[in-house]
Design a protein around this motif. Structure first.
Motif, PDB file in Angstrom:
ATOM      1  N   GLU A 257      -4.593  -7.281 -15.137  1.00  0.00           N
ATOM      2  CA  GLU A 257      -3.151  -7.513 -14.367  1.00  0.00           C
ATOM      3  C   GLU A 257      -4.222  -8.120 -12.362  1.00  0.00           C
ATOM      4  O   GLU A 257      -5.136  -7.330 -12.139  1.00  0.00           O
ATOM      5  CB  GLU A 257      -2.282  -6.886 -14.379  1.00  0.00           C
ATOM      6  N   ILE A 258      -3.723  -8.727 -12.096  1.00  0.00           N
ATOM      7  CA  ILE A 258      -3.700  -8.569 -10.187  1.00  0.00           C
ATOM      8  C   ILE A 258      -3.027  -8.498  -9.237  1.00  0.00           C
ATOM      9  O   ILE A 258      -1.732  -8.823  -9.338  1.00  0.00           O
ATOM     10  CB  ILE A 258      -5.076  -9.788 -10.829  1.00  0.00           C
ATOM     11  N   TYR A 259      -3.485  -7.540  -8.370  1.00  0.00           N
ATOM     12  CA  TYR A 259      -2.612  -7.300  -7.359  1.00  0.00           C
ATOM     13  C   TYR A 259      -3.368  -8.059  -6.213  1.00  0.00           C
ATOM     14  O   TYR A 259      -4.931  -7.594  -5.944  1.00  0.00           O
ATOM     15  CB  TYR A 259      -2.241  -5.592  -7.343  1.00  0.00           C
ATOM     16  N   ILE A 260      -2.603  -8.148  -5.506  1.00  0.00           N
ATOM     17  CA  ILE A 260      -2.996  -8.247  -4.294  1.00  0.00           C
ATOM     18  C   ILE A 260      -2.112  -8.208  -3.036  1.00  0.00           C
ATOM     19  O   ILE A 260      -1.229  -7.769  -3.082  1.00  0.00           O
ATOM     20  CB  ILE A 260      -3.063 -10.276  -4.043  1.00  0.00           C
ATOM     21  N   GLU A 261      -2.941  -7.521  -1.821  1.00  0.00           N
ATOM     22  CA  GLU A 261      -2.201  -6.970  -0.930  1.00  0.00           C
ATOM     23  C   GLU A 261      -1.490  -7.905  -0.080  1.00  0.00           C
ATOM     24  O   GLU A 261      -0.989  -9.189   0.062  1.00  0.00           O
ATOM     25  CB  GLU A 261      -3.136  -6.579   0.105  1.00  0.00           C
ATOM     26  N   GLU A 262       0.057  -7.611   0.173  1.00  0.00           N
ATOM     27  CA  GLU A 262       0.574  -7.685   0.855  1.00  0.00           C
ATOM     28  C   GLU A 262       0.546  -8.433   2.364  1.00  0.00           C
ATOM     29  O   GLU A 262      -0.110  -7.656   2.764  1.00  0.00           O
ATOM     30  CB  GLU A 262       2.102  -7.713   1.055  1.00  0.00           C
TER      31      GLU A 262
ATOM     32  N   PRO B 105       0.747  -1.015  -0.153  1.00  0.00           N
ATOM     33  CA  PRO B 105       0.092  -0.197   0.054  1.00  0.00           C
ATOM     34  C   PRO B 105       0.845   0.623   0.149  1.00  0.00           C
ATOM     35  O   PRO B 105       0.155   2.341  -0.250  1.00  0.00           O
ATOM     36  CB  PRO B 105      -0.677  -0.427   0.872  1.00  0.00           C
ATOM     37  N   VAL B 106       2.448   0.993   0.798  1.00  0.00           N
ATOM     38  CA  VAL B 106       2.994   2.322   0.743  1.00  0.00           C
ATOM     39  C   VAL B 106       3.680   2.823  -1.077  1.00  0.00           C
ATOM     40  O   VAL B 106       3.948   4.191  -1.155  1.00  0.00           O
ATOM     41  CB  VAL B 106       4.114   2.274   1.393  1.00  0.00           C
ATOM     42  N   LYS B 107       2.953   1.885  -2.123  1.00  0.00           N
ATOM     43  CA  LYS B 107       3.406   2.823  -2.863  1.00  0.00           C
ATOM     44  C   LYS B 107       2.704   1.996  -3.921  1.00  0.00           C
ATOM     45  O   LYS B 107       2.254   2.277  -5.228  1.00  0.00           O
ATOM     46  CB  LYS B 107       4.530   1.421  -3.739  1.00  0.00           C
ATOM     47  N   LYS B 108       1.228   2.786  -3.807  1.00  0.00           N
ATOM     48  CA  LYS B 108      -0.102   3.062  -4.371  1.00  0.00           C
ATOM     49  C   LYS B 108       0.098   4.066  -5.317  1.00  0.00           C
ATOM     50  O   LYS B 108      -0.781   3.522  -6.462  1.00  0.00           O
ATOM     51  CB  LYS B 108      -1.047   3.306  -3.411  1.00  0.00           C
TER      52      LYS B 108
END
Ligand code: TXA
Ligand code: MG
Length: 347
Positions: free
Chosen positions: A310-315, A245-248
Protein backbone atom coordinates in the motif's frame (compact mmCIF):
# COMPACT_ATOMS: atom_id res chain seq x y z
CA UNK A 1 6.39 -3.09 -32.45
CA UNK A 2 6.93 0.25 -30.76
CA UNK A 3 10.12 2.13 -31.45
CA UNK A 4 11.62 4.51 -28.89
CA UNK A 5 14.00 7.13 -30.30
CA UNK A 6 16.07 9.51 -28.20
CA UNK A 7 15.07 12.75 -29.81
CA UNK A 8 17.30 15.43 -28.34
CA UNK A 9 18.74 17.34 -31.28
CA UNK A 10 17.93 14.48 -33.61
CA UNK A 11 16.33 15.81 -36.76
CA UNK A 12 15.80 12.34 -38.17
CA UNK A 13 13.64 11.30 -35.25
CA UNK A 14 11.50 14.38 -35.69
CA UNK A 15 11.18 13.77 -39.42
CA UNK A 16 10.13 10.20 -38.85
CA UNK A 17 7.52 11.34 -36.37
CA UNK A 18 6.22 13.97 -38.79
CA UNK A 19 5.90 11.36 -41.52
CA UNK A 20 3.89 9.00 -39.31
CA UNK A 21 1.62 11.80 -38.13
CA UNK A 22 0.95 12.90 -41.71
CA UNK A 23 -0.16 9.34 -42.43
CA UNK A 24 -2.66 9.47 -39.58
CA UNK A 25 -0.57 7.38 -37.17
CA UNK A 26 0.02 8.04 -33.47
CA UNK A 27 3.31 9.25 -31.97
CA UNK A 28 4.08 9.77 -28.28
CA UNK A 29 5.73 13.13 -27.73
CA UNK A 30 7.56 14.77 -24.84
CA UNK A 31 6.17 17.97 -23.40
CA UNK A 32 7.28 19.99 -20.40
CA UNK A 33 4.27 18.71 -18.43
CA UNK A 34 3.76 15.02 -19.27
CA UNK A 35 4.19 12.87 -22.38
CA UNK A 36 1.39 13.25 -24.90
CA UNK A 37 -0.14 10.75 -27.30
CA UNK A 38 -0.31 12.78 -30.49
CA UNK A 39 -2.28 12.62 -33.71
CA UNK A 40 -3.08 15.12 -36.46
CA UNK A 41 -5.81 17.09 -34.70
CA UNK A 42 -7.65 17.82 -37.94
CA UNK A 43 -7.81 14.19 -39.08
CA UNK A 44 -10.82 12.50 -37.44
CA UNK A 45 -9.62 8.96 -38.22
CA UNK A 46 -6.26 9.66 -36.61
CA UNK A 47 -7.91 11.20 -33.56
CA UNK A 48 -10.15 8.14 -33.14
CA UNK A 49 -7.00 6.04 -32.79
CA UNK A 50 -6.00 8.05 -29.72
CA UNK A 51 -9.20 7.09 -27.92
CA UNK A 52 -8.73 3.44 -28.86
CA UNK A 53 -5.09 3.25 -27.76
CA UNK A 54 -5.77 4.90 -24.39
CA UNK A 55 -9.13 3.29 -23.75
CA UNK A 56 -10.37 6.84 -23.24
CA UNK A 57 -14.09 7.65 -22.99
CA UNK A 58 -15.27 9.29 -26.22
CA UNK A 59 -16.88 12.19 -24.37
CA UNK A 60 -13.60 13.61 -23.07
CA UNK A 61 -12.24 16.31 -25.41
CA UNK A 62 -8.57 16.64 -26.38
CA UNK A 63 -6.15 19.54 -26.18
CA UNK A 64 -4.73 20.78 -29.50
CA UNK A 65 -1.01 21.58 -29.38
CA UNK A 66 0.31 24.32 -31.65
CA UNK A 67 3.84 25.37 -32.54
CA UNK A 68 3.18 29.00 -33.42
CA UNK A 69 0.58 31.57 -32.45
CA UNK A 70 -0.65 31.97 -36.01
CA UNK A 71 -1.93 28.37 -35.83
CA UNK A 72 -4.47 29.50 -33.28
CA UNK A 73 -6.52 31.63 -35.67
CA UNK A 74 -7.66 28.82 -37.92
CA UNK A 75 -8.75 26.68 -34.95
CA UNK A 76 -11.02 29.21 -33.31
CA UNK A 77 -14.17 31.10 -34.24
CA UNK A 78 -13.66 34.18 -32.15
CA UNK A 79 -11.28 37.05 -31.74
CA UNK A 80 -8.62 36.39 -29.15
CA UNK A 81 -9.73 38.51 -26.20
CA UNK A 82 -7.38 40.94 -24.49
CA UNK A 83 -7.38 38.73 -21.43
CA UNK A 84 -6.49 35.63 -23.45
CA UNK A 85 -3.76 37.48 -25.32
CA UNK A 86 -2.26 38.65 -22.06
CA UNK A 87 -2.06 35.07 -20.83
CA UNK A 88 -0.66 33.86 -24.15
CA UNK A 89 2.06 36.51 -24.16
CA UNK A 90 3.10 35.60 -20.67
CA UNK A 91 2.73 31.82 -20.54
CA UNK A 92 3.13 30.37 -24.05
CA UNK A 93 4.98 28.24 -24.73
CA UNK A 94 4.18 26.64 -21.40
CA UNK A 95 1.75 24.63 -19.25
CA UNK A 96 -1.36 26.71 -19.83
CA UNK A 97 -4.35 25.54 -21.90
CA UNK A 98 -7.02 27.99 -23.04
CA UNK A 99 -10.57 27.22 -24.17
CA UNK A 100 -12.01 28.99 -27.24
CA UNK A 101 -15.06 28.72 -29.48
CA UNK A 102 -13.95 26.23 -32.11
CA UNK A 103 -13.86 26.76 -35.86
CA UNK A 104 -15.39 24.27 -38.29
CA UNK A 105 -11.89 23.01 -39.09
CA UNK A 106 -11.73 21.21 -35.74
CA UNK A 107 -13.45 17.84 -36.07
CA UNK A 108 -16.06 16.76 -33.52
CA UNK A 109 -13.81 13.82 -32.63
CA UNK A 110 -11.17 16.18 -31.27
CA UNK A 111 -13.54 18.37 -29.26
CA UNK A 112 -15.80 15.46 -28.27
CA UNK A 113 -18.76 17.19 -29.83
CA UNK A 114 -18.37 20.45 -27.87
CA UNK A 115 -18.44 23.78 -29.66
CA UNK A 116 -15.26 24.78 -27.88
CA UNK A 117 -11.64 23.72 -28.33
CA UNK A 118 -8.75 23.57 -25.87
CA UNK A 119 -5.39 24.84 -27.17
CA UNK A 120 -1.90 25.13 -25.82
CA UNK A 121 1.64 25.72 -27.02
CA UNK A 122 4.02 23.28 -25.32
CA UNK A 123 7.60 24.31 -24.61
CA UNK A 124 9.59 21.10 -25.03
CA UNK A 125 12.11 21.79 -27.82
CA UNK A 126 11.61 18.41 -29.52
CA UNK A 127 7.87 18.86 -29.77
CA UNK A 128 8.15 22.49 -30.84
CA UNK A 129 10.46 21.31 -33.62
CA UNK A 130 8.02 18.56 -34.56
CA UNK A 131 5.09 20.98 -34.71
CA UNK A 132 7.03 23.42 -36.84
CA UNK A 133 8.55 20.83 -39.20
CA UNK A 134 5.35 18.89 -39.70
CA UNK A 135 3.18 21.97 -40.11
CA UNK A 136 0.50 20.08 -38.17
CA UNK A 137 -1.48 20.90 -35.10
CA UNK A 138 -1.54 17.92 -32.75
CA UNK A 139 -4.28 16.58 -30.53
CA UNK A 140 -2.60 14.99 -27.54
CA UNK A 141 -3.93 13.69 -24.25
CA UNK A 142 -1.49 12.33 -21.71
CA UNK A 143 0.11 9.17 -23.13
CA UNK A 144 -1.03 6.77 -20.42
CA UNK A 145 -3.69 4.13 -20.38
CA UNK A 146 -6.83 5.96 -19.25
CA UNK A 147 -7.00 6.04 -15.45
CA UNK A 148 -3.30 5.35 -14.81
CA UNK A 149 -0.69 7.85 -13.62
CA UNK A 150 0.39 10.18 -16.41
CA UNK A 151 3.75 9.39 -18.03
CA UNK A 152 6.71 11.63 -17.30
CA UNK A 153 9.34 9.46 -18.98
CA UNK A 154 9.40 7.58 -22.29
CA UNK A 155 9.56 4.25 -20.45
CA UNK A 156 6.22 5.02 -18.76
CA UNK A 157 4.61 5.44 -22.16
CA UNK A 158 6.16 2.20 -23.31
CA UNK A 159 4.86 0.37 -20.24
CA UNK A 160 1.28 1.44 -21.04
CA UNK A 161 1.13 1.58 -24.83
CA UNK A 162 3.73 -0.81 -26.21
CA UNK A 163 2.63 -2.47 -29.46
CA UNK A 164 -0.27 -0.01 -29.73
CA UNK A 165 1.74 2.84 -31.27
CA UNK A 166 4.62 2.87 -33.76
CA UNK A 167 6.86 5.54 -32.19
CA UNK A 168 7.79 7.18 -28.90
CA UNK A 169 10.00 10.27 -29.07
CA UNK A 170 12.16 10.16 -25.96
CA UNK A 171 12.82 13.70 -24.80
CA UNK A 172 13.92 12.82 -21.26
CA UNK A 173 12.09 13.46 -17.99
CA UNK A 174 9.32 16.04 -18.02
CA UNK A 175 10.30 19.24 -16.25
CA UNK A 176 6.95 20.16 -14.74
CA UNK A 177 5.60 16.65 -14.18
CA UNK A 178 1.89 17.49 -13.91
CA UNK A 179 -0.48 18.49 -16.70
CA UNK A 180 -1.21 21.99 -17.92
CA UNK A 181 -3.64 24.30 -16.16
CA UNK A 182 -6.88 24.47 -18.15
CA UNK A 183 -8.60 27.85 -17.99
CA UNK A 184 -11.93 28.90 -19.48
CA UNK A 185 -12.22 32.58 -20.38
CA UNK A 186 -15.46 32.30 -22.31
CA UNK A 187 -17.60 33.66 -19.45
CA UNK A 188 -17.29 36.98 -17.69
CA UNK A 189 -15.52 35.30 -14.83
CA UNK A 190 -12.49 33.23 -15.71
CA UNK A 191 -12.60 29.69 -14.33
CA UNK A 192 -9.88 27.10 -13.87
CA UNK A 193 -11.26 23.77 -15.09
CA UNK A 194 -8.19 21.80 -14.14
CA UNK A 195 -5.47 23.01 -11.80
CA UNK A 196 -2.07 22.33 -13.31
CA UNK A 197 1.54 23.33 -13.82
CA UNK A 198 0.84 27.03 -13.30
CA UNK A 199 -0.93 27.60 -10.02
CA UNK A 200 -4.33 29.21 -9.85
CA UNK A 201 -2.92 31.72 -7.39
CA UNK A 202 -0.26 32.84 -9.82
CA UNK A 203 -2.79 33.22 -12.64
CA UNK A 204 -5.23 35.15 -10.47
CA UNK A 205 -2.51 37.53 -9.43
CA UNK A 206 -1.30 37.99 -12.99
CA UNK A 207 -4.82 38.65 -14.29
CA UNK A 208 -5.66 40.83 -11.32
CA UNK A 209 -8.98 39.11 -10.82
CA UNK A 210 -10.55 36.37 -8.81
CA UNK A 211 -10.15 32.98 -10.41
CA UNK A 212 -12.52 30.23 -9.37
CA UNK A 213 -11.81 26.54 -9.49
CA UNK A 214 -14.48 24.35 -11.01
CA UNK A 215 -13.20 20.84 -11.25
CA UNK A 216 -16.10 19.00 -9.64
CA UNK A 217 -13.85 17.76 -6.93
CA UNK A 218 -15.58 16.08 -4.05
CA UNK A 219 -13.23 15.85 -1.19
CA UNK A 220 -13.13 12.86 1.06
CA UNK A 221 -15.14 13.22 4.21
CA UNK A 222 -13.89 9.95 5.60
CA UNK A 223 -10.66 11.16 7.10
CA UNK A 224 -7.11 10.57 6.12
CA UNK A 225 -6.68 6.85 6.30
CA UNK A 226 -9.60 6.22 4.02
CA UNK A 227 -9.68 6.71 0.28
CA UNK A 228 -12.92 8.46 -0.41
CA UNK A 229 -13.04 10.10 -3.77
CA UNK A 230 -15.60 9.43 -6.36
CA UNK A 231 -13.41 9.30 -9.41
CA UNK A 232 -10.23 7.34 -9.54
CA UNK A 233 -7.64 8.62 -12.01
CA UNK A 234 -3.92 9.08 -12.21
CA UNK A 235 -4.04 5.97 -10.09
CA UNK A 236 -1.69 3.12 -9.29
CA UNK A 237 -3.10 -0.40 -9.09
CA UNK A 238 -2.27 -0.55 -5.40
CA UNK A 239 -4.35 1.40 -2.93
CA UNK A 240 -3.17 4.94 -2.32
CA UNK A 241 -4.02 6.78 0.90
CA UNK A 242 -3.55 10.33 2.09
CA UNK A 243 -1.36 10.59 5.18
CA UNK A 244 -1.71 13.07 8.03
CA UNK A 245 1.51 13.07 10.09
CA UNK A 246 -0.53 13.68 13.25
CA UNK A 247 -1.94 10.20 12.84
CA UNK A 248 1.32 8.41 12.28
CA UNK A 249 0.62 5.88 15.04
CA UNK A 250 -2.30 4.53 13.05
CA UNK A 251 0.04 4.01 10.15
CA UNK A 252 2.62 2.17 12.22
CA UNK A 253 -0.16 -0.08 13.43
CA UNK A 254 -1.12 -0.85 9.86
CA UNK A 255 2.50 -1.51 9.01
CA UNK A 256 2.40 -4.52 11.34
CA UNK A 257 0.21 -6.24 8.75
CA UNK A 258 1.08 -4.63 5.44
CA UNK A 259 4.20 -3.54 3.60
CA UNK A 260 3.76 0.20 3.35
CA UNK A 261 5.52 2.85 1.32
CA UNK A 262 5.21 6.44 2.48
CA UNK A 263 5.95 9.54 0.41
CA UNK A 264 6.58 12.50 2.73
CA UNK A 265 8.37 15.82 2.98
CA UNK A 266 11.90 16.13 4.30
CA UNK A 267 10.53 18.13 7.24
CA UNK A 268 8.18 15.42 8.46
CA UNK A 269 9.49 13.52 11.45
CA UNK A 270 8.30 10.00 12.10
CA UNK A 271 10.39 9.03 15.10
CA UNK A 272 11.97 5.69 15.87
CA UNK A 273 9.45 3.48 14.15
CA UNK A 274 10.28 4.98 10.77
CA UNK A 275 12.17 1.89 9.66
CA UNK A 276 8.98 -0.17 9.73
CA UNK A 277 8.01 1.65 6.55
CA UNK A 278 9.60 2.27 3.18
CA UNK A 279 9.95 6.03 3.54
CA UNK A 280 10.55 8.27 0.55
CA UNK A 281 11.39 11.84 1.46
CA UNK A 282 10.54 13.37 -1.87
CA UNK A 283 10.14 17.10 -1.36
CA UNK A 284 10.39 20.20 0.82
CA UNK A 285 7.09 21.36 2.23
CA UNK A 286 7.56 24.87 0.92
CA UNK A 287 8.48 23.65 -2.58
CA UNK A 288 5.77 21.41 -4.01
CA UNK A 289 7.26 21.81 -7.51
CA UNK A 290 9.74 19.09 -6.65
CA UNK A 291 6.93 16.69 -5.81
CA UNK A 292 5.12 17.68 -9.00
CA UNK A 293 8.13 16.53 -11.02
CA UNK A 294 8.31 13.22 -9.18
CA UNK A 295 4.74 12.32 -8.25
CA UNK A 296 3.60 10.20 -11.19
CA UNK A 297 6.97 8.45 -11.57
CA UNK A 298 6.97 7.56 -7.87
CA UNK A 299 3.45 6.13 -8.07
CA UNK A 300 4.48 3.96 -11.01
CA UNK A 301 7.69 2.86 -9.33
CA UNK A 302 6.01 1.88 -6.07
CA UNK A 303 3.23 0.17 -7.97
CA UNK A 304 5.69 -2.28 -9.50
CA UNK A 305 7.73 -2.74 -6.32
CA UNK A 306 7.00 -6.21 -4.90
CA UNK A 307 8.09 -4.97 -1.45
CA UNK A 308 5.16 -2.56 -1.35
CA UNK A 309 1.50 -3.41 -0.74
CA UNK A 310 0.00 0.00 0.00
CA UNK A 311 1.11 3.53 -0.74
CA UNK A 312 0.64 6.56 1.50
CA UNK A 313 1.37 10.15 0.63
CA UNK A 314 1.51 13.17 2.89
CA UNK A 315 -1.31 15.67 2.61
CA UNK A 316 -0.17 19.04 1.24
CA UNK A 317 -1.52 22.50 1.84
CA UNK A 318 -3.81 23.37 -1.05
CA UNK A 319 -1.92 26.50 -1.95
CA UNK A 320 -0.02 27.22 -5.13
CA UNK A 321 1.06 23.98 -6.78
CA UNK A 322 -0.14 22.19 -3.66
CA UNK A 323 -3.67 22.66 -5.00
CA UNK A 324 -2.72 20.95 -8.26
CA UNK A 325 -0.98 18.11 -6.47
CA UNK A 326 -3.85 17.47 -4.08
CA UNK A 327 -6.22 17.41 -7.06
CA UNK A 328 -4.19 14.56 -8.57
CA UNK A 329 -3.72 12.83 -5.23
CA UNK A 330 -7.41 12.91 -4.30
CA UNK A 331 -8.30 11.33 -7.62
CA UNK A 332 -5.55 8.76 -7.48
CA UNK A 333 -6.66 7.81 -3.97
CA UNK A 334 -10.29 7.35 -4.92
CA UNK A 335 -11.67 4.01 -3.86
CA UNK A 336 -11.40 1.36 -6.55
CA UNK A 337 -14.97 0.19 -6.18
CA UNK A 338 -16.15 3.72 -6.81
CA UNK A 339 -14.16 4.09 -10.00
CA UNK A 340 -16.17 5.53 -12.83
CA UNK A 341 -14.23 5.41 -16.07
CA UNK A 342 -16.68 7.74 -17.80
CA UNK A 343 -16.66 10.52 -15.29
CA UNK A 344 -14.75 13.64 -14.42
CA UNK A 345 -11.31 14.38 -15.73
CA UNK A 346 -10.80 10.86 -16.90
CA UNK A 347 -7.73 11.39 -18.92
O1 TXA B 1 -0.23 19.09 -20.01
C1 TXA B 1 -1.19 18.66 -20.64
O2 TXA B 1 -2.23 19.31 -20.79
C2 TXA B 1 -1.04 17.30 -21.31
C3 TXA B 1 0.09 17.39 -22.34
C4 TXA B 1 0.23 16.14 -23.15
O3 TXA B 1 -0.11 18.51 -23.16
N1 TXA B 1 -2.26 16.89 -21.90
C5 TXA B 1 -3.33 16.47 -21.16
O4 TXA B 1 -4.40 16.08 -21.93
O5 TXA B 1 -3.32 16.45 -19.96
P1 TXA B 1 -5.60 15.25 -21.30
O6 TXA B 1 -6.42 14.84 -22.47
O7 TXA B 1 -5.06 14.17 -20.45
O8 TXA B 1 -6.42 16.29 -20.48
C6 TXA B 1 -7.14 17.30 -21.17
C7 TXA B 1 -8.07 18.01 -20.22
C8 TXA B 1 -9.22 17.13 -19.84
O9 TXA B 1 -9.54 17.39 -18.48
C9 TXA B 1 -10.34 17.60 -20.76
O10 TXA B 1 -11.61 17.32 -20.24
C10 TXA B 1 -10.03 19.09 -20.83
O11 TXA B 1 -8.62 19.16 -20.87
N2 TXA B 1 -10.59 19.70 -22.05
C11 TXA B 1 -10.19 19.51 -23.33
N3 TXA B 1 -10.94 20.21 -24.20
C12 TXA B 1 -11.84 20.88 -23.46
C13 TXA B 1 -12.91 21.78 -23.77
N4 TXA B 1 -13.22 22.13 -25.01
N5 TXA B 1 -13.62 22.28 -22.72
C14 TXA B 1 -13.34 21.93 -21.46
N6 TXA B 1 -12.34 21.09 -21.10
C15 TXA B 1 -11.61 20.57 -22.08
MG1 MG C 1 -4.57 12.76 -18.87
Amino acid sequence: QTEIIKANNDDQAVEKAAELLHKGELVAIPTETVYGLAADALNPEAVKRIFEAKGRPQDNPLIIHIGAQKDLEKLIAEKVSKRAQKLIDKYWPGPLTLIFKKSSLVPAETSAGLDTVAVRMPSHPVTIKLLQKSGLVLAAPSANTSGYPSPTRAEHVYADLKTKIPLILDGGSCEVGVESTVIDLSQKEAVVLRPGGISREELAEFLGEELKLNNNLEKSTQGVISPGMKYRHYAPQKNLYIFDPVKKDLLFKKAEQKKIALIISRQTELGQKEDQLKVIRAFDREKPAELARKLFALLRELDSDPEVEEIYIEELKEEGLGETLMNRIYKAAAAKDEAQPGGGDNS
